[in-house]
Design a protein around this motif. Structure first.
Motif, PDB file in Angstrom:
ATOM      1  N   VAL A   1      75.754 -29.842  99.032  1.00 44.31           N
ATOM      2  CA  VAL A   1      75.505 -28.396  99.179  1.00 44.31           C
ATOM      3  C   VAL A   1      76.548 -27.661  98.333  1.00 44.31           C
ATOM      4  CG1 VAL A   1      75.032 -26.543 100.811  1.00 44.31           C
ATOM      5  CG2 VAL A   1      74.842 -28.923 101.561  1.00 44.31           C
TER       6      VAL A   1
ATOM      7  N   VAL B   1      73.845 -35.376 101.597  1.00 39.51           N
ATOM      8  CA  VAL B   1      73.237 -34.118 101.153  1.00 39.51           C
ATOM      9  C   VAL B   1      74.325 -33.257 100.530  1.00 39.51           C
ATOM     10  CG1 VAL B   1      71.855 -32.124 101.800  1.00 39.51           C
ATOM     11  CG2 VAL B   1      71.583 -34.277 103.058  1.00 39.51           C
TER      12      VAL B   1
ATOM     13  N   ARG C   1      71.417 -28.792  97.150  1.00 31.45           N
ATOM     14  CA  ARG C   1      70.603 -28.189  98.204  1.00 31.45           C
ATOM     15  C   ARG C   1      71.257 -26.892  98.703  1.00 31.45           C
ATOM     16  NH1 ARG C   1      65.703 -30.944  97.965  1.00 31.45           N
ATOM     17  NH2 ARG C   1      66.267 -32.933  96.977  1.00 31.45           N
ATOM     18  N   LYS C   2      70.449 -25.998  99.259  1.00 26.81           N
ATOM     19  CA  LYS C   2      70.937 -24.733  99.798  1.00 26.81           C
ATOM     20  C   LYS C   2      70.374 -24.538 101.204  1.00 26.81           C
ATOM     21  CE  LYS C   2      71.347 -22.411  95.310  1.00 26.81           C
ATOM     22  NZ  LYS C   2      70.961 -21.226  94.494  1.00 26.81           N
TER      23      LYS C   2
ATOM     24  N   TYR D   1      70.849 -36.601  98.054  1.00 22.21           N
ATOM     25  CA  TYR D   1      70.082 -35.388  97.758  1.00 22.21           C
ATOM     26  C   TYR D   1      71.039 -34.349  97.167  1.00 22.21           C
ATOM     27  CZ  TYR D   1      66.628 -37.642 100.733  1.00 22.21           C
ATOM     28  OH  TYR D   1      65.734 -38.541 101.276  1.00 22.21           O
TER      29      TYR D   1
ATOM     30  N   PHE E   1      67.449 -30.958 107.780  1.00 22.76           N
ATOM     31  CA  PHE E   1      67.108 -31.551 106.487  1.00 22.76           C
ATOM     32  C   PHE E   1      67.611 -32.991 106.418  1.00 22.76           C
ATOM     33  CE2 PHE E   1      67.950 -32.782 102.144  1.00 22.76           C
ATOM     34  CZ  PHE E   1      66.816 -32.370 101.467  1.00 22.76           C
TER      35      PHE E   1
END
Length: 636
Positions: A571, A569, A503-504, A500, A514
């Protein structure tokens, strides 16, 4: 190597050498202080017969223990015996307590017998080893004792008299408070034990013999200056520094572990002015009111200070005033400095990371991965936390580590010792960064972890997380034959659908939830597993260093795993995990340990911060996977 750095290293080694001879014998010094406080004519319970113990304690017992310890540090028990014999010579040849002489003659005896043993190594016929050992130590010890009596004794006697006279001069001229200009900065550089027990204690004990008490025992041991800094941080600090300062203040003031406030001063070097002026104010108060102790206050807690205060109301009040005045001055100045400071570098974790960067250190996960290659985690039974004294910071660190070991469900014994006494069976050794070199010399076979800040548990967490992972891998190996039918699952691969990008998150809990939901959506876990991931991070931080976090469920949450899987993920802007910036979050669910192959690949890729940065900047899932694949090829 620059001259300034060489000088600093030399001073540190000298300080460590002095304190290493005194600290193992603190019990004897405390016994002397207790006997003196109780039984001398001005003591709590004067007793003429028992007061006769004071003279032999200070004249014979303490110097001989120092001499033995100094020799033992150089050449084991054999060196200790020769060092004690050599010390006996200067004791008899002088008229003052021979602490300074013992600190020289003890290591000298150990050094000479070590050189002799090296010289005859391999040259003694079988069956004559014990004879040669005993005669050589006896002859060399006798020679040094005679030299100590005739030659060294008078020299040390004169040197001790000069030092004592110098201190007396400072006291009578009212200049003793200036000693804080050297003592307080020296403490923050971790020379506190060397200053107190290597320099002030020997002279102070001599003064006790003459006057019944000495102000010198409170020059370094006074908890007031450090307490002022920590309480100021409690009100006006920032981030983790403000959160941890109250607990640190309790440990410092009542536990006597002064090392705990050093990182707070190093974080804001201007605060050294507060400790100096606080120390000077306290010493001025102490001298003016004629306070002092009958023995060393070690550890330097308010409890120890009161225990070795003479039976005298004016002296009690003087000692208490010393602590209160130094605390007040240090607190006011520290508060002023912290309130004026508008910089963002007020967080303890951030300061620690900056200090690591300045020192060119690797991050915790990199350190752990590098060293774990030589460690069999399945066989780890003993972890040793070592500090200079083996009784202050190491005890606190060991306590923290024990809780984390227990929470992780690992059956590993954790203890604390002085760095000079690390046992041979230590498998993992945790030390302050400045002591790691000595620890490696003492236990070269062990796996070593360095820490800078006693309250920063990220390295403990990284160690335990990897121990858990490696432990699972070890258990998997023993079950390989029984799990042949599951072999197809053992080689999971990272899939694009598990990645993914961009993302924030506003908090680490949001990031963990998440990642957990991604595991749910991809069919790896049930929704209840997410709560287990949150609980695990509360019990033990899942931040691993190098700007990555690896959240996963608790032991109880394993029942909610449907299939093994890992989600990544990204970030780019980062999210804070307890003050640590995280750019990659790896959500993990492991069933039958089949996730370990992926976890191993991630560990290899993330051991270099440059790879983490590349993955955090990747614009496509293919680019991110390519970084991992290239890192594995490079390490292969």
């Amino acid at each position: 190597m620059p001259k300034e750095k060489s000088l600093k290293i030399g001073i540190q080694k000298f300080g460590n050498a002095l304190s290493s001879m005194i600290l193992p014998n603190i019990g004897a010094f405390l016994a002397f202080g207790i006997v003196t406080a109780l039984f001398i004519p001005t003591g709590w319970w004067p007793n003429k017969q028992l007061a006769e113990l004071v003279g032999p304690f200070i004249t014979y017992l303490l110097p001989l223990l120092i001499g033995y310890t100094g020799g033992k540090l150089v050449c084991g028990h054999r060196g200790g015996v020769v060092g004690a014999i050599a010390t006996a010579g200067i004791i008899v040849g002088t008229d003052v307590p021979m602490f300074l002489g013992a600190m020289i003659m003890g290591p000298l005896g150990g050094y000479l017998i070590k050189k002799f043993d090296k010289l005859i190594e391999g040259k003694i016929k079988t069956g004559f080893e014990m004879l040669v050992d005993n005669f050589s130590s006896g002859i060399l010890g006798a020679i040094l004792a005679i030299l100590g009596y005739w030659a060294f004794g008078p020299i040390f006697d004169t040197a001790s008299s000069i030092l004592a006279s110098g201190v007396e001069w400072l006291i009578h001229t009212g200049m003793l408070p200036l000693a804080s200009l050297f003592i307080e900065p020296g403490k923050v550089l971790f020379l506190n034990n060397a200053i107190n027990h290597g320099v002030l204690t020997p002279i102070g004990l001599e003064q006790v013999k003459q006057f019944g008490h000495s102000v010198l025992f409170l020059l370094e041991a006074n908890p007031g200056p450090g307490m002022g800094v920590l309480i100021a941080y409690s009100f006006f600090g920032k981030g983790n520094a403000k959160k941890t300062a109250p607990g640190a203040a309790i440990i410092h003031f009542f536990g006597g572990i002064h090392e705990i406030f050093f990182p707070y001063v190093l974080m804001k070097p201007q605060l050294i002015l507060a400790t100096i002026l606080g120390g000077m104010s306290g010493v001025f108060t102490l001298v003016t009111l004629h306070g002092g102790l009958v023995g060393p206050a070690s550890p330097g807690s308010i409890i120890a200070v009161l225990l070795v205060t003479p039976k005298s109301v004016p002296i009690f009040l003087a000692n208490i005033a010393d602590v209160l005045v130094s605390f007040t001055v240090s607190f006011l100045i520290s508060s002023f400095i912290l309130k004026l400071d508008k910089s963002a570098a007020g967080d303890l974790d951030e300061a620690t990371k900056k200090m690591e960067a300045l020192k060119g250190k690797k991050s915790s996960i990199s350190d752990v991965l590098t060293q774990t290659n030589t460690l069999d985690p399945g066989s780890v039974e003993k972890i040793v936390f070592a500090c200079d004294a083996g009784m202050g910071s190491s005890a606190m660190g060991a306590s923290l580590l024990k809780k984390k070991i227990k929470a992780a469900g690992l059956d590993i014994y954790v203890t604390n010792v002085a760095v000079s006494s690390i046992p041979n069976d230590a498998q993992i050794v945790v030390t302050q960064e400045g002591l790691t070199g000595r620890a490696k010399e003492r236990a070269p076979q062990a796996y070593h972890v360095s820490v800078d800040n006693f309250l920063d548990s990220s390295k403990y967490d990284a160690l335990i997380n990897l121990l858990l992972t490696k432990k699972e891998a070890s258990e998997l190996g023993t079950k390989a034959v029984a799990q042949d039918q599951d072999a197809a699952q053992d080689e999971l691969v990272l899939k694009k659908s598990d990645i993914y990008l961009d993302r924030k998150f506003s908090s680490k809990e949001e990031a963990i939830r998440f990642a957990g939901q991604a595991l749910v959506d991809n069919g790896y876990v049930m929704p209840s597993y997410i709560d287990g991931m949150i609980e695990r991070d509360k019990d033990m931080s899942t931040y691993m260093g190098n700007e990555i976090a690896i959240p996963h469920g608790t032991e109880e949450a394993k029942k909610d795993i449907l299939d093994s899987g890992v989600v990544i993920v990204q970030v780019p802007d980062g999210v804070s995990f307890d003050g640590n910036k995280v750019h990659l979050v790896f959500g993990i669910a492991g069933k039958n340990n089949s996730h370990l192959s992926i976890l191993s690949k991630i560990a290899v890729a993330c051991s270099e911060i440059s790879n983490v940065r590349k993955m955090a900047d990747a614009q496509t899932k293919e680019q991110l996977l390519h970084v991992i694949e290239e890192a594995i090829k490079e390490k292969a």
